[in-house]
Design an enzyme around this catalytic site. Structure first.
Site, PDB file in Angstrom:
ATOM      1  N   GLU A 284      -0.983  -3.681   9.749  1.00  0.00           N
ATOM      2  CA  GLU A 284      -1.734  -2.207  10.080  1.00  0.00           C
ATOM      3  C   GLU A 284      -2.780  -2.443  11.531  1.00  0.00           C
ATOM      4  O   GLU A 284      -2.663  -1.302  11.596  1.00  0.00           O
ATOM      5  CB  GLU A 284      -2.408  -1.329   8.983  1.00  0.00           C
ATOM      6  CG  GLU A 284      -2.550  -0.294   8.868  1.00  0.00           C
ATOM      7  CD  GLU A 284      -2.837   0.100   7.389  1.00  0.00           C
ATOM      8  OE1 GLU A 284      -2.847  -0.626   6.334  1.00  0.00           O
ATOM      9  OE2 GLU A 284      -3.439   0.986   7.048  1.00  0.00           O
ATOM     10  N   GLU A 287      -0.336  -1.969  14.799  1.00  0.00           N
ATOM     11  CA  GLU A 287       0.223  -0.075  14.996  1.00  0.00           C
ATOM     12  C   GLU A 287      -1.129   0.268  15.217  1.00  0.00           C
ATOM     13  O   GLU A 287      -0.580   1.737  16.211  1.00  0.00           O
ATOM     14  CB  GLU A 287       0.394   0.599  12.972  1.00  0.00           C
ATOM     15  CG  GLU A 287       0.624   1.104  12.977  1.00  0.00           C
ATOM     16  CD  GLU A 287       1.517   1.731  11.649  1.00  0.00           C
ATOM     17  OE1 GLU A 287       1.410   1.041  10.968  1.00  0.00           O
ATOM     18  OE2 GLU A 287       1.727   3.046  11.571  1.00  0.00           O
ATOM     19  N   CYS A 304      -2.325   2.000   1.800  1.00  0.00           N
ATOM     20  CA  CYS A 304      -1.994   1.487   0.952  1.00  0.00           C
ATOM     21  C   CYS A 304      -2.299   1.522  -0.664  1.00  0.00           C
ATOM     22  O   CYS A 304      -2.145   1.420  -1.563  1.00  0.00           O
ATOM     23  CB  CYS A 304      -3.037   0.372   1.010  1.00  0.00           C
ATOM     24  SG  CYS A 304      -4.478   0.392   1.545  1.00  0.00           S
ATOM     25  N   SER A 324       0.431   5.245   8.484  1.00  0.00           N
ATOM     26  CA  SER A 324       0.208   3.920   9.169  1.00  0.00           C
ATOM     27  C   SER A 324       1.849   3.354   8.589  1.00  0.00           C
ATOM     28  O   SER A 324       2.089   4.264   7.383  1.00  0.00           O
ATOM     29  CB  SER A 324      -0.686   2.624   8.385  1.00  0.00           C
ATOM     30  OG  SER A 324       0.285   1.433   8.319  1.00  0.00           O
ATOM     31  N   LYS A 363       0.136   2.060  -8.561  1.00  0.00           N
ATOM     32  CA  LYS A 363       1.374   0.899  -8.157  1.00  0.00           C
ATOM     33  C   LYS A 363       2.803   1.225  -9.159  1.00  0.00           C
ATOM     34  O   LYS A 363       3.271   0.392  -9.000  1.00  0.00           O
ATOM     35  CB  LYS A 363       0.310  -0.192  -8.302  1.00  0.00           C
ATOM     36  CG  LYS A 363      -0.590   0.043  -7.561  1.00  0.00           C
ATOM     37  CD  LYS A 363      -0.361  -0.426  -6.266  1.00  0.00           C
ATOM     38  CE  LYS A 363      -1.739  -0.166  -4.501  1.00  0.00           C
ATOM     39  NZ  LYS A 363      -0.851  -0.779  -3.780  1.00  0.00           N
ATOM     40  N   GLU A 366       4.490   3.140  -7.826  1.00  0.00           N
ATOM     41  CA  GLU A 366       4.509   2.648  -5.809  1.00  0.00           C
ATOM     42  C   GLU A 366       5.981   2.266  -5.886  1.00  0.00           C
ATOM     43  O   GLU A 366       6.568   1.571  -5.403  1.00  0.00           O
ATOM     44  CB  GLU A 366       3.215   1.839  -5.393  1.00  0.00           C
ATOM     45  CG  GLU A 366       3.718   1.532  -4.263  1.00  0.00           C
ATOM     46  CD  GLU A 366       2.587   1.186  -3.131  1.00  0.00           C
ATOM     47  OE1 GLU A 366       2.045  -0.069  -4.433  1.00  0.00           O
ATOM     48  OE2 GLU A 366       2.312   1.070  -2.286  1.00  0.00           O
ATOM     49  N   GLU A 371      12.301   3.748  -2.176  1.00  0.00           N
ATOM     50  CA  GLU A 371      12.772   2.863  -0.605  1.00  0.00           C
ATOM     51  C   GLU A 371      11.981   0.906  -0.673  1.00  0.00           C
ATOM     52  O   GLU A 371      12.433   0.360   0.014  1.00  0.00           O
ATOM     53  CB  GLU A 371      12.134   3.500   0.232  1.00  0.00           C
ATOM     54  CG  GLU A 371      10.367   3.393  -0.381  1.00  0.00           C
ATOM     55  CD  GLU A 371       9.964   4.437  -0.632  1.00  0.00           C
ATOM     56  OE1 GLU A 371      10.559   5.515  -1.700  1.00  0.00           O
ATOM     57  OE2 GLU A 371       8.488   4.799  -0.795  1.00  0.00           O
ATOM     58  N   CYS A 517     -10.699   0.128  -5.301  1.00  0.00           N
ATOM     59  CA  CYS A 517      -9.260  -0.072  -6.446  1.00  0.00           C
ATOM     60  C   CYS A 517     -10.494  -0.341  -7.679  1.00  0.00           C
ATOM     61  O   CYS A 517     -10.032  -0.398  -8.440  1.00  0.00           O
ATOM     62  CB  CYS A 517      -9.238  -1.178  -5.953  1.00  0.00           C
ATOM     63  SG  CYS A 517      -7.596  -0.444  -5.037  1.00  0.00           S
TER      64      CYS A 517
HETATM   65 FE1  HC0 Z   1      -5.551  -2.205  -4.332  1.00  0.00          FE
HETATM   66 FE2  HC0 Z   1      -4.239  -3.122  -2.721  1.00  0.00          FE
HETATM   67  S1  HC0 Z   1      -6.734  -2.868  -2.525  1.00  0.00           S
HETATM   68  S2  HC0 Z   1      -4.329  -0.762  -3.326  1.00  0.00           S
HETATM   69  O1  HC0 Z   1      -6.836  -1.070  -3.814  1.00  0.00           O
HETATM   70  O2  HC0 Z   1      -3.947  -2.131   0.916  1.00  0.00           O
HETATM   71  O3  HC0 Z   1      -4.534  -1.337  -6.491  1.00  0.00           O
HETATM   72  O4  HC0 Z   1      -7.095  -4.395  -5.743  1.00  0.00           O
HETATM   73  O5  HC0 Z   1      -3.540  -4.584  -4.835  1.00  0.00           O
HETATM   74  O6  HC0 Z   1      -1.409  -2.954  -2.705  1.00  0.00           O
HETATM   75  O7  HC0 Z   1      -4.434  -5.485  -1.238  1.00  0.00           O
HETATM   76  C1  HC0 Z   1      -5.157  -1.627  -5.471  1.00  0.00           C
HETATM   77  C2  HC0 Z   1      -6.721  -3.194  -5.322  1.00  0.00           C
HETATM   78  C3  HC0 Z   1      -4.532  -3.655  -4.481  1.00  0.00           C
HETATM   79  C4  HC0 Z   1      -2.398  -3.434  -2.463  1.00  0.00           C
HETATM   80  C5  HC0 Z   1      -4.612  -4.860  -1.949  1.00  0.00           C
HETATM   81  C6  HC0 Z   1      -4.449  -2.191  -1.098  1.00  0.00           C
END
Ligand code: HC0
Length: 583
Positions: A284, A287, A304, A324, A363, A366, A371, A517
């Protein structure tokens, strides 16, 4: 200021203070059920006074008043615990219970249900009213959350979380009296709405009306299958969040214990999402540099946080070119496990099963996106399963540890397994709002200038302020960045991007949840303002103690570029680590 008397004790509080808050100051804890003030952002609170569990008596007023939304007035004489008040609170609870499905032993919220806790606190021992139990269909259409309207007590906290905190606004109160129900707009299944799967509704729900989808059984089954090589990755936020469920102080770094617990549960290898967070920074960061040098679309948005991606797709599809192209760390580790790691270990990628432990309900969504199957494409083998097979939230891991009979607090520390086990302090701070930005700046500065960064801590992007800003000078260019957490805050920012006001900014970090997070929808319940701050403090403390604090210094990241990927943004990176979103 206003002086009042509560249960015979005089107290002076600022004007506008509610009876509930004033009572805390004289050591009186009034029970609440629908009240919510633990979001900790933009003064969001929810005080509709609907549950009538917080009622008190005010001299001179005939009726009981709800203390959560009644401000004190000079000279008020308040009683909070007369037999009449206690009886009224109990009766209100009994009315709720008379309609409630009382399957507590098998309920997903057993042990962390606020209705259960308040009944215990108020010594409720009988249910006198004869109510009718609802029998509404359960909505399990979402890969992230499950909604059971039969358990809803119409507190409407979820509506506030969705509408005010996140500005997503897909929940509504429908009907009256006994027939009242909170439901997705128009009564549609969740999956057919603009839900972004953030799970903040589940985090604030006092009962099991909205909970995370439980996928623990899939993991137990995989572990029991002798053919499968089951690996697990742990998100940055989990390092400081799991311990509180086992009686350790909130924010304690339990990394070593968590690795031990995962090994005892039976995982074949334990990896760290911190490793792939470092990898994300490489991709990133390069990028961003590429976009700046080549006149690409700016500001670049972080990619993310999957709730944020879904939010943009739903509400701002025209801004998708700003995102990104990097996948999130979770989705980078998955395909690398089934390619690079598989090759190094001589394991068939068909047999590798990747589990993630995440603080996040989105997540799950996700990992299920179509994809996210780069490994199968890489090997041109449809028998290889998805890049990440199962995502468990922090709460699900906590349940698995309990189920396995592991005495977590007494566990010794263990180390992550090689190949994808090493993470730097830069990766650790991903779990707190501003952390991705700070990690990116630490690396971008050194890559662009070739100089060593003297001060690693970018204090301006830390903390619970909802929109933060910083600028860093690199070889004559002032790189300007912004950080937002919660989608309500993000909406304010990106409205400005759309209006062309933020043209001279380069990079914007958005995390879906308040605090980042560590305040994710899959985190331990309750997640209060104080807990968010203590978890954040734990994150930065771990960063400070790490021997390596910049992503590009991670030796396992250097190794994968040398042995496999060759260079950031290279051909293999594009195949495995990047994606694109269609407006
Ligand atoms: Fe997060 Fe992540 S930091 S989104 O908040 O970028 O869920 O903890 O794992 O993938 O590394 C959440 C937390 C993750 C991802 C990382 C990012």
């Amino acid at each position: 200021n206003v002086t009042i008397t509560i249960d015979g004790q005089k107290v002076t509080v600022p004007e506008g203070t509610t009876i509930l808050k004033a009572s805390e100051q004289v050591g009186v804890k009034i029970p609440t059920l629908c009240f919510l003030d633990h979001v900790g952002l933009r003064h969001i609170k929810h005080d509709i006074g609907a549950c009538r569990v917080c009622v008190v008596e005010v001299e001179g007023k005939g009726d009981f008043v709800s203390s959560c939304n009644t401000p004190v007035q000079e000279g008020m004489v308040i009683r909070t615990n007369t037999p009449k008040i206690l009886a009224a609170r109990k009766l209100n609870l009994e009315m709720m219970l008379s309609e409630h499905h009382l399957d507590c032993p098998t309920c997903p919220k057993n042990g962390i249900c606020e209705l259960q806790a308040v009944c215990a606190e108020l010594n409720v021992r009988q249910i006198r009213p004869q109510g009718e139990k609802k029998d509404l269909p359960i909505d399990d259409s979402s890969p992230s959350i499950v909604r059971n309207p039969n358990k809803c007590i119409i507190c409407q906290r979820c509506i506030t979380a969705c509408k005010v905190l996140q500005s997503v606004d897909i929940l509504e109160l429908y009907g009256n009296g006994y027939d009242a129900v909170v439901r997705p707009l128009g009564g549609k299944p969740i999956i057919e709405t603009q839900c972004v799967a953030c799970g903040q509704c589940a985090l604030v729900c006092p009962t099991a009306a909205i909970v995370e989808r439980d996928d623990t059984w899939k993991v137990w089954e995989a572990i029991a299958d002798p053919k499968k090589h089951v690996v697990v990755q742990t998100a940055p936020a989990t390092h400081v969040s799991i311990g509180e469920a086992f009686g350790l102080p909130v924010g304690t770094d339990i990394t070593g214990k968590m690795v031990s617990a995962l090994k005892r549960i039976g995982f074949d290898a334990v990896f760290d999402t911190n490793w792939s967070a470092d990898l994300t920074i490489m991709e990133e960061g390069y990028e961003l540099i590429h976009r700046i040098k080549n006149g690409g679309v700016l500001p670049q948005f972080t990619s993310c946080s999957p709730g944020w991606i879904k939010f943009l797709e739903e509400f701002y599809p025209d801004l998708i070119p700003h995102i990104s192209s990097c996948k999130s760390p979770q989705q980078m580790l998955g395909p690398i496990a089934k390619t690079y790691y598989a090759q190094k270990k001589g394991i068939s990628p068909e047999d590798i099963f990747v589990v993630s432990i995440m603080p996040c309900t989105a997540k799950k969504y996700e990992a299920a996106r179509p994809e996210m199957n780069a490994a199968a494409k890489f090997w041109k083998n449809p028998n290889i399963s998805r890049d990440v097979d199962v995502v468990l939230t922090s709460r699900e891991l906590i349940r698995m540890i309990r189920e396995a009979g592991i005495d977590f607090a007494k566990l010794p520390d263990s180390a992550y397994d090689p190949v994808m086990g090493e993470g730097t302090g830069a990766a650790q701070i991903f779990g707190a709002t501003g952390g991705v930005m700070e990690a990116a700046l630490r690396t971008a500065y050194e890559v662009v200038t070739g100089k060593t960064l003297q001060k690693l801590d970018f204090e301006d992007v830390r903390g619970m302020k909802d929109i933060k800003e910083a600028s860093v000078s690199m070889n004559g260019l002032t790189v300007k960045v912004l950080v937002a957490h919660s989608l309500g805050a993000a909406r304010q920012l990106i409205e400005k991007v759309r209006g062309g006001e933020l043209k001279d900014y380069h990079f914007i970090e958005v995390m879906t949840c308040p605090g980042g997070c560590i305040g994710g929808g899959g985190q331990p319940i309750p997640t209060t303002v104080e807990k968010r701050e203590m978890r954040i403090a734990g994150i930065y403390e771990r960063d400070r103690k790490m021997p390596l604090r910049k992503s590009h210094e991670n030796p396992e990241i250097q190794a994968i570029y040398k042995e496999f990927l060759k260079e950031p943004l290279g051909h293999l990176s594009h195949e495995l680590l990047h994606t694109h979103y269609t407006p």
